[in-house]
Design a protein around this motif. Structure first.
Motif, PDB file in Angstrom:
ATOM      1  N   GLY A   1      95.172  77.698  64.555  1.00  0.00           N
ATOM      2  CA  GLY A   1      95.446  78.837  65.423  1.00  0.00           C
ATOM      3  C   GLY A   1      94.171  79.403  66.007  1.00  0.00           C
ATOM      4  O   GLY A   1      93.183  79.618  65.300  1.00  0.00           O
ATOM      5  N   SER A   2      94.179  79.634  67.320  1.00  0.00           N
ATOM      6  CA  SER A   2      93.015  80.191  67.992  1.00  0.00           C
ATOM      7  C   SER A   2      93.041  81.706  67.902  1.00  0.00           C
ATOM      8  O   SER A   2      93.889  82.368  68.514  1.00  0.00           O
ATOM      9  N   VAL A   3      92.095  82.272  67.148  1.00  0.00           N
ATOM     10  CA  VAL A   3      92.073  83.727  66.986  1.00  0.00           C
ATOM     11  C   VAL A   3      91.722  84.442  68.280  1.00  0.00           C
ATOM     12  O   VAL A   3      91.936  85.643  68.413  1.00  0.00           O
ATOM     13  N   TYR A   4      91.200  83.697  69.265  1.00  0.00           N
ATOM     14  CA  TYR A   4      90.881  84.300  70.557  1.00  0.00           C
ATOM     15  C   TYR A   4      92.144  84.804  71.254  1.00  0.00           C
ATOM     16  O   TYR A   4      92.074  85.654  72.146  1.00  0.00           O
ATOM     17  N   ALA A   5      93.314  84.305  70.850  1.00  0.00           N
ATOM     18  CA  ALA A   5      94.567  84.747  71.441  1.00  0.00           C
ATOM     19  C   ALA A   5      95.005  86.114  70.922  1.00  0.00           C
ATOM     20  O   ALA A   5      95.954  86.701  71.442  1.00  0.00           O
ATOM     21  N   VAL A   6      94.312  86.605  69.908  1.00  0.00           N
ATOM     22  CA  VAL A   6      94.645  87.893  69.306  1.00  0.00           C
ATOM     23  C   VAL A   6      93.673  88.951  69.809  1.00  0.00           C
ATOM     24  O   VAL A   6      92.489  88.676  70.023  1.00  0.00           O
ATOM     25  N   ALA A   7      94.158  90.152  69.996  1.00  0.00           N
ATOM     26  CA  ALA A   7      93.303  91.239  70.470  1.00  0.00           C
ATOM     27  C   ALA A   7      92.205  91.531  69.453  1.00  0.00           C
ATOM     28  O   ALA A   7      92.427  91.411  68.243  1.00  0.00           O
ATOM     29  N   PRO A   8      91.015  91.899  69.936  1.00  0.00           N
ATOM     30  CA  PRO A   8      89.935  92.272  69.013  1.00  0.00           C
ATOM     31  C   PRO A   8      90.417  93.338  68.024  1.00  0.00           C
ATOM     32  O   PRO A   8      91.159  94.243  68.375  1.00  0.00           O
ATOM     33  N   GLY A   9      89.992  93.198  66.809  1.00  0.00           N
ATOM     34  CA  GLY A   9      90.425  94.113  65.766  1.00  0.00           C
ATOM     35  C   GLY A   9      91.523  93.535  64.902  1.00  0.00           C
ATOM     36  O   GLY A   9      91.692  93.950  63.752  1.00  0.00           O
ATOM     37  N   GLY A  10      92.266  92.582  65.460  1.00  0.00           N
ATOM     38  CA  GLY A  10      93.338  91.974  64.696  1.00  0.00           C
ATOM     39  C   GLY A  10      93.077  90.537  64.324  1.00  0.00           C
ATOM     40  O   GLY A  10      93.932  89.877  63.723  1.00  0.00           O
ATOM     41  N   ARG A  11      91.907  90.039  64.672  1.00  0.00           N
ATOM     42  CA  ARG A  11      91.641  88.613  64.496  1.00  0.00           C
ATOM     43  C   ARG A  11      91.440  88.220  63.041  1.00  0.00           C
ATOM     44  O   ARG A  11      91.861  87.139  62.626  1.00  0.00           O
TER      45      ARG A  11
ATOM     46  N   THR B   1     102.906  62.410  69.697  1.00  0.00           N
ATOM     47  CA  THR B   1     103.143  61.063  70.214  1.00  0.00           C
ATOM     48  C   THR B   1     101.859  60.432  70.749  1.00  0.00           C
ATOM     49  O   THR B   1     101.659  59.214  70.647  1.00  0.00           O
ATOM     50  N   ALA B   2     100.965  61.263  71.288  1.00  0.00           N
ATOM     51  CA  ALA B   2      99.690  60.769  71.816  1.00  0.00           C
ATOM     52  C   ALA B   2      98.733  60.345  70.714  1.00  0.00           C
ATOM     53  O   ALA B   2      97.695  59.739  70.996  1.00  0.00           O
ATOM     54  N   GLY B   3      99.045  60.680  69.475  1.00  0.00           N
ATOM     55  CA  GLY B   3      98.226  60.223  68.356  1.00  0.00           C
ATOM     56  C   GLY B   3      97.172  61.197  67.876  1.00  0.00           C
ATOM     57  O   GLY B   3      96.218  60.782  67.206  1.00  0.00           O
ATOM     58  N   VAL B   4      97.327  62.495  68.197  1.00  0.00           N
ATOM     59  CA  VAL B   4      96.292  63.443  67.811  1.00  0.00           C
ATOM     60  C   VAL B   4      96.371  63.766  66.323  1.00  0.00           C
ATOM     61  O   VAL B   4      97.419  63.627  65.681  1.00  0.00           O
ATOM     62  N   GLU B   5      95.256  64.203  65.783  1.00  0.00           N
ATOM     63  CA  GLU B   5      95.173  64.611  64.383  1.00  0.00           C
ATOM     64  C   GLU B   5      95.655  66.041  64.209  1.00  0.00           C
ATOM     65  O   GLU B   5      96.272  66.395  63.193  1.00  0.00           O
ATOM     66  N   SER B   6      95.345  66.871  65.210  1.00  0.00           N
ATOM     67  CA  SER B   6      95.659  68.286  65.103  1.00  0.00           C
ATOM     68  C   SER B   6      95.720  68.897  66.495  1.00  0.00           C
ATOM     69  O   SER B   6      95.256  68.295  67.475  1.00  0.00           O
ATOM     70  N   MET B   7      96.305  70.101  66.568  1.00  0.00           N
ATOM     71  CA  MET B   7      96.439  70.815  67.838  1.00  0.00           C
ATOM     72  C   MET B   7      95.977  72.254  67.663  1.00  0.00           C
ATOM     73  O   MET B   7      96.360  72.916  66.695  1.00  0.00           O
ATOM     74  N   VAL B   8      95.167  72.734  68.587  1.00  0.00           N
ATOM     75  CA  VAL B   8      94.778  74.140  68.614  1.00  0.00           C
ATOM     76  C   VAL B   8      95.819  74.887  69.438  1.00  0.00           C
ATOM     77  O   VAL B   8      96.122  74.506  70.566  1.00  0.00           O
ATOM     78  N   VAL B   9      96.371  75.943  68.859  1.00  0.00           N
ATOM     79  CA  VAL B   9      97.424  76.713  69.515  1.00  0.00           C
ATOM     80  C   VAL B   9      97.023  78.180  69.528  1.00  0.00           C
ATOM     81  O   VAL B   9      96.522  78.701  68.520  1.00  0.00           O
ATOM     82  N   GLY B  10      97.238  78.834  70.649  1.00  0.00           N
ATOM     83  CA  GLY B  10      96.889  80.240  70.776  1.00  0.00           C
ATOM     84  C   GLY B  10      98.099  81.133  70.849  1.00  0.00           C
ATOM     85  O   GLY B  10      98.781  81.390  69.855  1.00  0.00           O
TER      86      GLY B  10
END
Length: 215
Positions: A20-30, A193-202
């Motif tokens: 999970g990308s913490v940049y998707a969270v407002a400052p103070g809640g990361r 399906t593309a064969g990735v190891e992991s995904m970053v999600v925001g």
């Protein structure tokens, strides 16, 4: 609302494959979001970006320390976004927080910087945007431990360019691959399906319905 309630419930469909990308969270809640992801078995991804090639934007220095503390050992990955000069400025502080992976820009990926990352106990990954189109053999500036394939331009917010999953797939035949940029519940299966190891999600992970709702 508890910290766990920040997570969209679809994360359970991809155990061990999400950060999970913490940049998707407002400052103070990361930091609290990082703790929630840690408890859910989700990796924590931090973008540290150059702001006028000076102090980091994205997740700032003080906040990085708080997020690293909340993430715990071996749960933190850091993506440095900026010039080689910015990377040299920010890297020692980033490594002091003992990340598991450090993603360096293509232009800043050298044997020397990769060695510094590995000497600190992390793996050195190269971030790929448009430096290789997936055809022929990639001319890495130095040998990476893995590749972060960006599905949107680094440092921007845009729609996921799913056509770039072909590049991710081409990389996955050579080295471990993580994708980042606009990944959602619907796009995640295409990444697998593309064969990735992991995904970053925001925002799709951290702005969804509360855990337990809509399940």
């Amino acid at each position: 609302m508890t910290a766990v309630a920040q997570l969209a419930p679809w994360h359970r469909d991809f155990p061990g494959m999400l950060a999970g990308s913490v940049y998707a969270v407002a400052p103070g809640g990361r930091a609290s979001a990082a703790a929630a992801m840690r408890d859910a078995g989700i990796g924590i991804h931090v973008d540290v970006m150059a702001e006028d090639e000076g102090l980091p934007a994205g997740v700032g220095r003080r906040e990085l320390a708080d997020v690293a503390s909340a993430a715990g050992p071996a749960r933190l990955d850091v993506h440095l976004i900026g010039s080689p000069a910015f990377v040299d400025c920010a890297l020692p502080e980033v490594l002091a927080h003992a990340p598991a992976k450090v993603f360096l820009p293509w232009a800043a990926f050298t044997e020397e910087r990769a060695a510094a990352v590995r000497d600190a106990g992390a793996s050195a990954w190269i971030a790929l945007w448009q430096e290789w189109d997936g055809t022929g053999a990639p001319e890495w500036p130095a040998a990476p431990d893995g590749v972060l394939v960006m599905l949107i331009e680094p440092g921007t917010r845009d729609r996921c360019r799913t056509e770039r999953l072909a590049v991710a797939s081409a990389c996955a035949h050579r080295v471990p691959v993580i994708v980042d940029g606009g990944v959602t519940k619907d796009i995640a299966p295409l990444c697998v399906t593309a064969g990735v190891e992991s995904m970053v999600v925001g925002r799709a992970l951290l702005s969804g319905p509360a855990d337990g709702e809509g399940v």
